[in-house]
Design a protein around this motif. Structure first.
Motif, PDB file in Angstrom:
ATOM      1  N   GLN A   1       8.775   0.235   2.013  1.00 21.13           N
ATOM      2  CA  GLN A   1       8.087  -0.743   2.778  1.00 21.13           C
ATOM      3  C   GLN A   1       8.699  -0.525   3.988  1.00 21.13           C
ATOM      4  OE1 GLN A   1       9.583  -4.934   0.830  1.00 21.13           O
ATOM      5  NE2 GLN A   1       7.632  -4.298   0.264  1.00 21.13           N
ATOM      6  N   ILE A   2       7.784  -0.923   4.903  1.00 21.97           N
ATOM      7  CA  ILE A   2       8.492  -0.942   6.868  1.00 21.97           C
ATOM      8  C   ILE A   2       7.679  -1.874   7.386  1.00 21.97           C
ATOM      9  CG2 ILE A   2       7.067   0.962   9.054  1.00 21.97           C
ATOM     10  CD1 ILE A   2       8.163   2.776   6.621  1.00 21.97           C
ATOM     11  N   THR A   3       9.017  -1.323   8.347  1.00 19.49           N
ATOM     12  CA  THR A   3       9.407  -3.594   8.583  1.00 19.49           C
ATOM     13  C   THR A   3       8.453  -2.913  10.353  1.00 19.49           C
ATOM     14  OG1 THR A   3      11.402  -3.690   7.302  1.00 19.49           O
ATOM     15  CG2 THR A   3      10.962  -4.925   9.345  1.00 19.49           C
ATOM     16  N   HIS A   4       7.705  -3.621  10.403  1.00 20.62           N
ATOM     17  CA  HIS A   4       7.684  -3.208  11.724  1.00 20.62           C
ATOM     18  C   HIS A   4       7.832  -4.447  13.093  1.00 20.62           C
ATOM     19  CE1 HIS A   4       3.553  -1.175  10.156  1.00 20.62           C
ATOM     20  NE2 HIS A   4       3.471  -1.502   9.277  1.00 20.62           N
TER      21      HIS A   4
ATOM     22  N   ILE B   1      19.309  -0.783  19.089  1.00 23.95           N
ATOM     23  CA  ILE B   1      19.404  -2.150  18.430  1.00 23.95           C
ATOM     24  C   ILE B   1      19.744  -2.278  17.091  1.00 23.95           C
ATOM     25  CG2 ILE B   1      19.526  -4.632  19.474  1.00 23.95           C
ATOM     26  CD1 ILE B   1      20.689  -2.684  21.389  1.00 23.95           C
ATOM     27  N   ASN B   2      18.570  -1.911  16.490  1.00 25.18           N
ATOM     28  CA  ASN B   2      17.643  -2.748  14.732  1.00 25.18           C
ATOM     29  C   ASN B   2      18.506  -1.443  14.157  1.00 25.18           C
ATOM     30  OD1 ASN B   2      17.429  -5.321  15.929  1.00 25.18           O
ATOM     31  ND2 ASN B   2      15.996  -4.627  16.843  1.00 25.18           N
ATOM     32  N   TRP B   3      19.528  -0.881  14.743  1.00 21.74           N
ATOM     33  CA  TRP B   3      19.695   0.583  13.655  1.00 21.74           C
ATOM     34  C   TRP B   3      19.339   0.484  12.591  1.00 21.74           C
ATOM     35  CZ3 TRP B   3      22.407   1.948   9.865  1.00 21.74           C
ATOM     36  CH2 TRP B   3      22.804   4.114   9.414  1.00 21.74           C
ATOM     37  N   GLU B   4      19.638  -0.514  11.854  1.00 15.66           N
ATOM     38  CA  GLU B   4      19.726  -0.776  10.614  1.00 15.66           C
ATOM     39  C   GLU B   4      17.853  -0.536   9.992  1.00 15.66           C
ATOM     40  OE1 GLU B   4      20.536  -2.985   6.658  1.00 15.66           O
ATOM     41  OE2 GLU B   4      21.856  -3.291   8.364  1.00 15.66           O
ATOM     42  N   ARG B   5      17.376  -1.202  10.488  1.00 14.40           N
ATOM     43  CA  ARG B   5      15.797  -1.017  10.367  1.00 14.40           C
ATOM     44  C   ARG B   5      15.387   0.107  11.290  1.00 14.40           C
ATOM     45  NH1 ARG B   5      12.378  -4.410  14.042  1.00 14.40           N
ATOM     46  NH2 ARG B   5      12.810  -3.034  15.202  1.00 14.40           N
ATOM     47  N   GLU B   6      15.827   0.705  12.410  1.00 11.92           N
ATOM     48  CA  GLU B   6      14.849   2.260  12.008  1.00 11.92           C
ATOM     49  C   GLU B   6      15.271   3.416  11.113  1.00 11.92           C
ATOM     50  OE1 GLU B   6      12.935   2.399  14.831  1.00 11.92           O
ATOM     51  OE2 GLU B   6      13.135   0.544  16.092  1.00 11.92           O
ATOM     52  N   ALA B   7      16.550   3.255  11.086  1.00 10.62           N
ATOM     53  CA  ALA B   7      16.967   4.067  10.142  1.00 10.62           C
ATOM     54  C   ALA B   7      16.501   4.117   8.735  1.00 10.62           C
ATOM     55  CB  ALA B   7      18.781   4.065   9.784  1.00 10.62           C
ATOM     56  N   LYS B   8      16.156   2.348   8.120  1.00 10.19           N
ATOM     57  CA  LYS B   8      15.424   2.777   6.263  1.00 10.19           C
ATOM     58  C   LYS B   8      13.986   2.723   7.267  1.00 10.19           C
ATOM     59  CE  LYS B   8      18.276  -0.840   4.481  1.00 10.19           C
ATOM     60  NZ  LYS B   8      18.900  -2.948   4.348  1.00 10.19           N
ATOM     61  N   ASN B   9      13.328   2.098   8.409  1.00 11.18           N
ATOM     62  CA  ASN B   9      12.253   2.702   8.218  1.00 11.18           C
ATOM     63  C   ASN B   9      11.765   4.406   8.132  1.00 11.18           C
ATOM     64  OD1 ASN B   9      10.671   0.327   8.385  1.00 11.18           O
ATOM     65  ND2 ASN B   9      10.789  -0.330  10.736  1.00 11.18           N
ATOM     66  N   GLY B  10      12.587   4.464   9.229  1.00 13.09           N
ATOM     67  CA  GLY B  10      12.436   6.372   9.379  1.00 13.09           C
ATOM     68  C   GLY B  10      12.857   6.819   7.468  1.00 13.09           C
ATOM     69  N   GLN B  11      13.256   6.652   6.584  1.00 14.27           N
ATOM     70  CA  GLN B  11      13.801   6.724   4.726  1.00 14.27           C
ATOM     71  C   GLN B  11      12.617   6.619   4.731  1.00 14.27           C
ATOM     72  OE1 GLN B  11      16.622   4.467   2.852  1.00 14.27           O
ATOM     73  NE2 GLN B  11      16.980   6.464   2.640  1.00 14.27           N
ATOM     74  N   ALA B  12      12.205   5.100   4.720  1.00 13.86           N
ATOM     75  CA  ALA B  12      10.431   5.427   4.315  1.00 13.86           C
ATOM     76  C   ALA B  12       9.747   6.057   4.141  1.00 13.86           C
ATOM     77  CB  ALA B  12       9.873   3.882   4.402  1.00 13.86           C
ATOM     78  N   LEU B  13       9.482   6.373   5.407  1.00 12.68           N
ATOM     79  CA  LEU B  13       8.690   7.364   6.139  1.00 12.68           C
ATOM     80  C   LEU B  13       9.068   9.022   5.231  1.00 12.68           C
ATOM     81  CD1 LEU B  13       7.885   6.596   9.646  1.00 12.68           C
ATOM     82  CD2 LEU B  13       5.731   6.869   7.827  1.00 12.68           C
ATOM     83  N   PHE B  14      10.140   9.120   5.061  1.00 12.32           N
ATOM     84  CA  PHE B  14      10.691   9.992   5.161  1.00 12.32           C
ATOM     85  C   PHE B  14      10.142  10.767   3.550  1.00 12.32           C
ATOM     86  CE2 PHE B  14      13.924  13.541   3.373  1.00 12.32           C
ATOM     87  CZ  PHE B  14      13.238  14.521   3.623  1.00 12.32           C
ATOM     88  N   ARG B  15      10.496   9.006   2.551  1.00 11.28           N
ATOM     89  CA  ARG B  15      10.434   9.609   1.289  1.00 11.28           C
ATOM     90  C   ARG B  15       8.291   9.327   0.584  1.00 11.28           C
ATOM     91  NH1 ARG B  15      12.614   7.850  -3.853  1.00 11.28           N
ATOM     92  NH2 ARG B  15      14.210   6.776  -2.945  1.00 11.28           N
TER      93      ARG B  15
ATOM     94  N   TRP C   1       0.712  -0.882   0.253  1.00 13.51           N
ATOM     95  CA  TRP C   1       0.136  -0.236   0.441  1.00 13.51           C
ATOM     96  C   TRP C   1       0.559   1.389   0.330  1.00 13.51           C
ATOM     97  CZ3 TRP C   1       0.111   3.564   3.532  1.00 13.51           C
ATOM     98  CH2 TRP C   1       0.901   3.563   4.802  1.00 13.51           C
ATOM     99  N   MET C   2       2.173   1.412   0.513  1.00 14.51           N
ATOM    100  CA  MET C   2       2.620   2.680   0.361  1.00 14.51           C
ATOM    101  C   MET C   2       3.692   3.003  -0.785  1.00 14.51           C
ATOM    102  SD  MET C   2       4.465   2.804   4.366  1.00 14.51           S
ATOM    103  CE  MET C   2       5.317   4.466   3.944  1.00 14.51           C
ATOM    104  N   GLU C   3       3.912   1.532  -0.581  1.00 12.79           N
ATOM    105  CA  GLU C   3       4.648   1.689  -2.698  1.00 12.79           C
ATOM    106  C   GLU C   3       3.371   2.604  -3.835  1.00 12.79           C
ATOM    107  OE1 GLU C   3       7.915  -1.649  -2.727  1.00 12.79           O
ATOM    108  OE2 GLU C   3       6.183  -2.252  -3.040  1.00 12.79           O
ATOM    109  N   ARG C   4       2.278   1.608  -3.329  1.00 10.36           N
ATOM    110  CA  ARG C   4       1.363   2.517  -4.182  1.00 10.36           C
ATOM    111  C   ARG C   4       1.377   3.804  -4.123  1.00 10.36           C
ATOM    112  NH1 ARG C   4      -4.236   3.228  -3.486  1.00 10.36           N
ATOM    113  NH2 ARG C   4      -5.268   2.468  -5.712  1.00 10.36           N
TER     114      ARG C   4
END
Length: 285
Positions: free
Chosen positions: A222-225, A172-186, A82-85
């Motif tokens: 995509q957001i990794t919950h 602790i999960n910096w990469e996941r958190e950073a990627k989620n933040g980038q996805a929301l920012f995009r 849904w986010m990519e759409r």
């Protein structure tokens, strides 16, 4: 972002989504002479039921008319979530105009602070449409660092996560958190595609962070919950659930609320951070 930039961004997004598809799952043979990752343009057009020439022009960033029905077909063919759409539609259809106030014209009165302060055992802060942190409660300061001492750039949540070394220690999960933040920012930058601030910010952060530059080019939204686990320098492990809230009086803001999970004595530790003993212990570190 100009119309040309928007179309170029759309083309890059379509290409990266197309290249991640498995041809065999669509009935196409993977031969030794195949050089293209994922589906070819003509294969994607076939799956979507659109003209090969038309799809090629769309991916090349040409100025062509696009209907919602055709975009739906492409979204299904690309297996977008849904986010990519939404990202696809934001780039392809220049029909959504979001009225917003500039940062300088916003007046954050005591209402926002009173809402944030109402959570005395939960860290909470508010971000604007640029993901600048514009308000916080005292516990957020003690969990995530003193916002009042940050520079103009570091007060931006996305910039801080990608550029400040302390975040790699805290998250602790910096990469996941950073990627989620980038996805929301995009997703946000799509809605304000005509705002030059976003183009400049993306350029500057791409220069400052290799990870941001590499991941931005992938167009992943995509957001990794998952729950947030922190390694706090004073109390150790904290386990939190993040909830995003909206306030009717401040439609341009989001509140990020972190509630304690029943793990690692998180609530007890948050109460300890909220107590007066925190200041003394911090000075002794």
């Amino acid at each position: 972002m100009s119309a040309n930039s928007r179309r170029s961004e759309l083309g890059d997004f379509l290409r990266t989504r197309r290249e991640r598809l498995d041809p065999s799952e669509h009935g196409f043979t993977i031969g030794t002479r195949r050089r293209t990752s994922g589906l070819r343009r003509e294969e994607l057009a076939q799956v979507a039921g659109v003209s090969v020439s038309w799809y090629t022009w769309l991916e090349q960033g040409r100025d062509i008319n696009v209907s919602t029905q055709v975009l739906e077909s492409i979204a299904r063919a690309l297996r977008l979530d849904w986010m990519e759409r939404r990202h696809l539609f934001d780039l392809a259809l220049d029909t959504v105009t979001i009225q917003h106030l500039t940062q300088q014209s916003l007046e954050y009165d005591n209402l926002l602070q009173s809402v944030l302060d109402s959570w005395d055992t939960c860290p909470a802060y508010a971000v604007d449409y640029k993901w600048n942190i514009v308000g916080w409660n005292s516990l957020a300061n003690r969990v995530f660092g003193d916002y009042s001492k940050r520079s103009e750039r570091d007060i931006n949540l996305i910039w801080y996560v990608f550029t400040n070394p302390s975040q790699r220690m805290l998250l602790i999960n910096w990469e996941r958190e950073a990627k989620n933040g980038q996805a929301l920012f995009r997703a946000t930058s799509d809605q304000y595609a005509d705002d030059p601030w976003f183009s400049q910010f993306i350029h500057d952060l791409s220069e400052a962070s290799l990870e941001f530059r590499e991941w931005w080019a992938l167009h992943d939204i995509q957001i990794t919950h998952g729950n947030k686990e922190l390694n706090h320098p004073v109390v150790g492990s904290l386990f939190l659930r993040q909830t995003t809230l909206l306030i009717a009086e401040f439609p341009e803001l989001k509140i990020l609320l972190y509630t304690p999970l029943p793990l690692g004595n998180t609530l007890e530790k948050l109460n300890h951070l909220a107590s007066s003993t925190y200041e003394t212990e911090t000075k002794e570190l």
